[in-house]
Design an enzyme around this catalytic site. Structure first.
Site, short mmCIF file in Angstrom:
data_model
loop_
_atom_site.label_atom_id
_atom_site.label_comp_id
_atom_site.label_asym_id
_atom_site.label_seq_id
_atom_site.Cartn_x
_atom_site.Cartn_y
_atom_site.Cartn_z
CB CYS A 84 -4.24 -5.03 8.20
SG CYS A 84 -3.16 -3.62 8.13
N GLY A 157 -11.74 -20.56 16.09
CA GLY A 157 -12.58 -20.49 17.29
C GLY A 157 -14.06 -20.48 16.98
CE1 TYR A 226 -11.62 4.29 0.83
CE2 TYR A 226 -9.35 4.43 1.56
CZ TYR A 226 -10.64 4.89 1.61
OH TYR A 226 -10.95 5.94 2.44
CG HIS A 488 10.80 27.25 3.73
ND1 HIS A 488 9.84 27.18 2.74
CD2 HIS A 488 11.96 27.63 3.13
CE1 HIS A 488 10.39 27.52 1.59
NE2 HIS A 488 11.67 27.80 1.80
C1 FAD Z 1 -5.93 -5.25 -0.23
C2 FAD Z 1 -6.30 -4.49 1.02
C3 FAD Z 1 -5.60 -3.35 1.35
C4 FAD Z 1 -5.94 -2.65 2.51
N1 FAD Z 1 -5.23 -1.53 2.80
C5 FAD Z 1 -5.54 -0.82 3.91
C6 FAD Z 1 -4.78 0.33 4.25
O1 FAD Z 1 -3.84 0.72 3.56
N2 FAD Z 1 -5.13 0.99 5.37
C7 FAD Z 1 -6.18 0.60 6.16
O2 FAD Z 1 -6.46 1.25 7.16
N3 FAD Z 1 -6.90 -0.50 5.85
C8 FAD Z 1 -6.60 -1.21 4.75
N4 FAD Z 1 -7.31 -2.34 4.46
C9 FAD Z 1 -8.41 -2.72 5.37
C10 FAD Z 1 -7.84 -3.44 6.61
O3 FAD Z 1 -7.09 -4.56 6.20
C11 FAD Z 1 -8.97 -3.87 7.52
O4 FAD Z 1 -9.79 -2.76 7.82
C12 FAD Z 1 -8.41 -4.43 8.82
O5 FAD Z 1 -7.57 -5.53 8.57
C13 FAD Z 1 -9.55 -4.86 9.76
O6 FAD Z 1 -9.02 -5.38 10.92
P1 FAD Z 1 -9.81 -6.47 11.80
O7 FAD Z 1 -8.91 -6.78 12.94
O8 FAD Z 1 -11.16 -6.00 12.06
O9 FAD Z 1 -9.95 -7.74 10.85
P2 FAD Z 1 -8.91 -8.60 10.03
O10 FAD Z 1 -7.66 -7.88 9.77
O11 FAD Z 1 -9.67 -9.13 8.86
O12 FAD Z 1 -8.53 -9.80 11.01
C14 FAD Z 1 -9.44 -10.77 11.40
C15 FAD Z 1 -8.69 -12.03 11.72
O13 FAD Z 1 -9.58 -12.93 12.35
C16 FAD Z 1 -9.25 -14.24 11.95
N5 FAD Z 1 -10.45 -15.07 12.16
C17 FAD Z 1 -11.66 -14.97 11.54
N6 FAD Z 1 -12.53 -15.86 12.05
C18 FAD Z 1 -11.86 -16.55 13.00
C19 FAD Z 1 -12.21 -17.59 13.88
N7 FAD Z 1 -13.45 -18.10 13.90
N8 FAD Z 1 -11.26 -18.08 14.72
C20 FAD Z 1 -10.01 -17.57 14.72
N9 FAD Z 1 -9.62 -16.56 13.92
C21 FAD Z 1 -10.54 -16.06 13.08
C22 FAD Z 1 -8.87 -14.08 10.49
O14 FAD Z 1 -8.04 -15.16 10.08
C23 FAD Z 1 -8.13 -12.75 10.51
O15 FAD Z 1 -6.74 -12.92 10.62
C24 FAD Z 1 -6.99 -3.09 3.33
C25 FAD Z 1 -7.68 -4.25 3.01
C26 FAD Z 1 -7.35 -4.95 1.87
C27 FAD Z 1 -8.09 -6.21 1.54
N1 NAD Z 2 -5.89 2.62 1.67
C1 NAD Z 2 -6.80 2.07 2.42
O1 NAD Z 2 -7.11 2.51 3.52
C2 NAD Z 2 -7.51 0.85 1.94
C3 NAD Z 2 -6.99 0.11 0.88
C4 NAD Z 2 -7.69 -0.99 0.46
C5 NAD Z 2 -8.85 -1.37 1.10
N2 NAD Z 2 -9.32 -0.65 2.11
C6 NAD Z 2 -10.59 -1.01 2.77
O2 NAD Z 2 -11.09 -2.21 2.24
C7 NAD Z 2 -12.46 -2.08 1.93
C8 NAD Z 2 -12.79 -2.78 0.66
O3 NAD Z 2 -12.17 -2.13 -0.46
P1 NAD Z 2 -12.86 -2.12 -1.88
O4 NAD Z 2 -12.05 -1.27 -2.79
O5 NAD Z 2 -13.17 -3.51 -2.27
O6 NAD Z 2 -14.26 -1.46 -1.55
P2 NAD Z 2 -14.77 0.05 -1.64
O7 NAD Z 2 -16.01 0.08 -0.87
O8 NAD Z 2 -13.68 1.02 -1.30
O9 NAD Z 2 -15.07 0.26 -3.19
C9 NAD Z 2 -15.91 -0.60 -3.90
C10 NAD Z 2 -16.31 0.09 -5.19
O10 NAD Z 2 -16.94 -0.87 -6.01
C11 NAD Z 2 -18.10 -0.28 -6.58
N3 NAD Z 2 -19.02 -1.38 -6.91
C12 NAD Z 2 -19.81 -2.08 -6.07
N4 NAD Z 2 -20.48 -3.05 -6.75
C13 NAD Z 2 -20.08 -2.95 -8.04
C14 NAD Z 2 -20.39 -3.66 -9.22
N5 NAD Z 2 -21.25 -4.68 -9.20
N6 NAD Z 2 -19.81 -3.29 -10.37
C15 NAD Z 2 -18.92 -2.25 -10.40
N7 NAD Z 2 -18.58 -1.54 -9.32
C16 NAD Z 2 -19.13 -1.89 -8.14
C17 NAD Z 2 -18.60 0.67 -5.52
O11 NAD Z 2 -19.43 1.66 -6.07
C18 NAD Z 2 -17.29 1.23 -4.98
O12 NAD Z 2 -16.84 2.35 -5.68
C19 NAD Z 2 -12.76 -0.60 1.84
O13 NAD Z 2 -13.94 -0.35 2.56
C20 NAD Z 2 -11.61 0.08 2.47
O14 NAD Z 2 -12.02 0.66 3.68
C21 NAD Z 2 -8.68 0.47 2.54
#
Ligand code: FAD
Ligand code: NAD
Length: 509
Positions: A84, A157, A226, A488
């Site tokens: 994140c 870990g 997303y 408002h």
């Molecule tokens: C481009 C993008 C945009 C996003 N935007 C949003 C958003 O706007 N709002 C939202 O709600 N969500 C968003 N998400 C989703 C969000 O990032 C994840 O849902 C969230 O980070 C999950 O939190 P987590 O703690 O489960 O895992 P993570 O954030 O993935 O953290 C897991 C951590 O564990 C560490 N780790 C893994 N294995 C090991 C190990 N064996 N030993 C030590 N450390 C380890 C990793 O290095 C990592 O830092 C986005 C994701 C992406 C990719």
């Molecule tokens: N604003 C936010 O909260 C935010 C922002 C970014 C990411 N995220 C989280 O990260 C996760 C991953 O994001 P994401 O956008 O990769 O996944 P997503 O699940 O949001 O969307 C993936 C999309 O790819 C399509 N798809 C799957 N296989 C395909 C294929 N072979 N060819 C074409 N289309 C295909 C699916 O139908 C779907 O619409 C999401 O689950 C979301 O919760 C959240």
């Protein structure tokens, strides 16, 4: 996973019977043996060890320490905040904001009487601002760890036993961290597609798309979820021709159908192109341009699409690689997620899991809620997370935010319902700032008027949605919102008007 209200009430009663003292909450660990392996007595053993320092893991660690538990958090990337903060929510929102400012300066400022000559992009400076936001925030979490006395171990870990983690430390060497209770919070990683190799240069995941050094002339996005829509918006605003290829018949398939259609039209006005019902069957990177072979999802004639950069955003997979789950026998499901019970316990006693690595929405705020509830259970208290009331926000412009059921879901459940809508065109604040695209839609149970779902498309929808989340959490009716005085002129008045339209009639339309 969701804990019913009844269970919560029971939990509160249990809590009241055991831990209230002199008006202040004192945490009693007398119940802990029911839920966990108990608490540490030795000096080198932790009560809680968290593997992963993302929003799930770092929040769980801080909460555990606040509950008086001796806590260690292990993180391998050398910075806290997980996906994140380092390569997800935060950098994407930084770039969404910067690119929005550029786009506004180019297309809207003049209407407001602000004239600028030669608006230019300095991509390196834009990336620099994003990187600064990340480093300030990751250091902030390190500060919170110190303040709360969480031990931070930097390294990878791996389970040696259900209570021992071997850590290959970033500075070199191996150490063993022991804990009575271990929380797996290792998050998720990009889901690759067969035959497509991500090189983070021309074929990128979201991580590469957050750090491009040049604005691609043509960007193809695979997946209209997303990430695809947010990152597609960033680069479209900066000048890329963006084409989004989506396997399903609609963008963001989980979104309310009516809102989704308006959202797609809005993105198309911003010059994003969509190829729905389409799959990528091959990618050729042997020439200067990347050539994608496309085919209708159900098969048929193939076509070729050229791009300078391809973003693969077709979902994410839970990440447990190299964790040694097999050593201790933690089960995973077909797609690699770790199943847990309502206390976030895995099938192995004393081992818990939270966040993206377990079933449920892959969202940072959901991971945080999991983390808090999980350690509350470990401490013998009762956590509470209701996955039906987790808001989702797409941070494009306009933003789209929702909480609760879509109209399609309510229909499928056979619940008689009423819908109230209010277009942003009727909202004075939106009109005053010339940003009146969108609508607020409320779905309420016909018989009781209880709100079942709220869907908002407008500027700042991600802020407006929390009034609806609170309403759902407390079982409010649309009349409850409609009779609540809203200041408002605010965008929030559109939520009140939509609520009025649900149980009676809106005023300003
Ligand atoms: C481009 C993008 C945009 C996003 N935007 C949003 C958003 O706007 N709002 C939202 O709600 N969500 C968003 N998400 C989703 C969000 O990032 C994840 O849902 C969230 O980070 C999950 O939190 P987590 O703690 O489960 O895992 P993570 O954030 O993935 O953290 C897991 C951590 O564990 C560490 N780790 C893994 N294995 C090991 C190990 N064996 N030993 C030590 N450390 C380890 C990793 O290095 C990592 O830092 C986005 C994701 C992406 C990719
Ligand atoms: N604003 C936010 O909260 C935010 C922002 C970014 C990411 N995220 C989280 O990260 C996760 C991953 O994001 P994401 O956008 O990769 O996944 P997503 O699940 O949001 O969307 C993936 C999309 O790819 C399509 N798809 C799957 N296989 C395909 C294929 N072979 N060819 C074409 N289309 C295909 C699916 O139908 C779907 O619409 C999401 O689950 C979301 O919760 C959240």
């Amino acid at each position: 996973m969701a804990m019913a209200n009844l269970a919560r009430k029971k939990a509160i009663n249990l809590f009241n019977n055991t831990v209230i003292s002199s008006g202040a909450l004192r945490y009693s660990y007398s119940l802990s043996s029911t839920f966990s392996r108990g608490f540490a007595s030795g000096s080198d053993e932790n009560d809680v060890v968290v593997i992963g320092g993302g929003p799930g893991g770092y929040v769980a660690a801080i909460k555990a320490a606040q509950l008086g538990l001796k806590t260690t958090c292990i993180e391998k990337r050398g910075a806290l905040g997980g996906t994140c903060l380092n390569v997800g929510c935060i950098p994407s929102k930084a770039l969404l904001h910067s690119s929005h400012m550029y786009h506004e300066a180019k297309t809207s400022f003049a209407k407001h009487g602000v004239k600028l000559d030669n608006v230019e992009i300095d991509l390196a400076a834009m990336m620099g601002q994003k990187d600064k936001a990340i480093s300030t925030l990751t250091k902030g979490i390190e500060g919170l760890f110190k303040k709360n006395k969480v031990t931070y171990v930097k390294g990878h870990g791996k389970f040696l036993s259900p209570s021992e983690i071997s850590v290959d430390t970033l500075e070199g060497g191996t150490t063993v961290v022991k804990g009575k209770n271990i929380i797996i919070a290792t998050g998720s990683d990009v889901k690759g597609l067969p035959g497509i190799t991500i090189d983070e240069k021309r074929i990128v995941s979201s991580t590469g798309a957050l750090s491009l050094t040049k604005i691609p002339k043509k960007l193809t996005v695979i997946g209209a979820g997303y990430i695809g829509l947010e990152m597609g918006s960033v680069w479209a605003r900066l000048g890329s021709e963006v084409t989004v290829v989506e396997f399903a018949p609609a963008i963001v398939p989980s979104m309310d159908g009516e809102i989704r259609k308006q959202f797609q039209r809005s993105l198309e006005k911003q010059k994003m192109k969509f190829m729905l019902n389409t799959k990528v069957v091959a990618v050729d990177t042997t020439t200067d341009v990347v050539k994608l072979t496309l085919e209708p999802s159900s098969g048929g004639d193939q076509s070729v699409l050229e791009a300078d950069v391809v973003l693969v955003s077709a979902g994410r997979n839970p990440f447990t690689s190299g964790l040694g789950l097999e050593t201790i026998g933690v089960e995973t499901d077909k797609i690699g997620r770790i199943p847990v019970d309502e206390r976030f316990a895995t099938n192995v006693n004393g081992v818990f899991a939270i966040g993206d690595v377990i079933p449920g929405p892959m969202l940072a705020h959901k991971a945080e809620e999991d983390g808090v509830a999980c350690v509350e259970f470990i401490a013998g208290l009762h956590g509470h997370v209701d996955y039906d009331k987790v808001p989702g926000v797409v941070y494009t412009h306009p933003e789209v935010a929702s909480v609760g059921k879509t109209e399609e879901q309510v229909k499928e459940m056979g619940i008689p319902y009423r819908v109230g809508k209010f277009p942003m065109l009727g909202n004075s604040r939106a009109k005053s700032i010339d940003d009146a695209e969108g609508v607020v839609k409320i779905i309420a149970e016909k018989e009781t008027d209880k709100i079942l779902g709220v869907h908002i498309m407008c500027s700042n929808a991600g802020e407006l949605i929390h009034e609806a989340a609170l309403a759902l959490t407390y079982g409010a009716s649309s009349e409850d919102i409609a009779r609540t005085c809203h200041a408002h002129p605010t965008l929030s008045e559109a939520v009140k008007e939509a609520a009025m339209a649900t149980y009676d009639k809106a005023i300003h339309i």
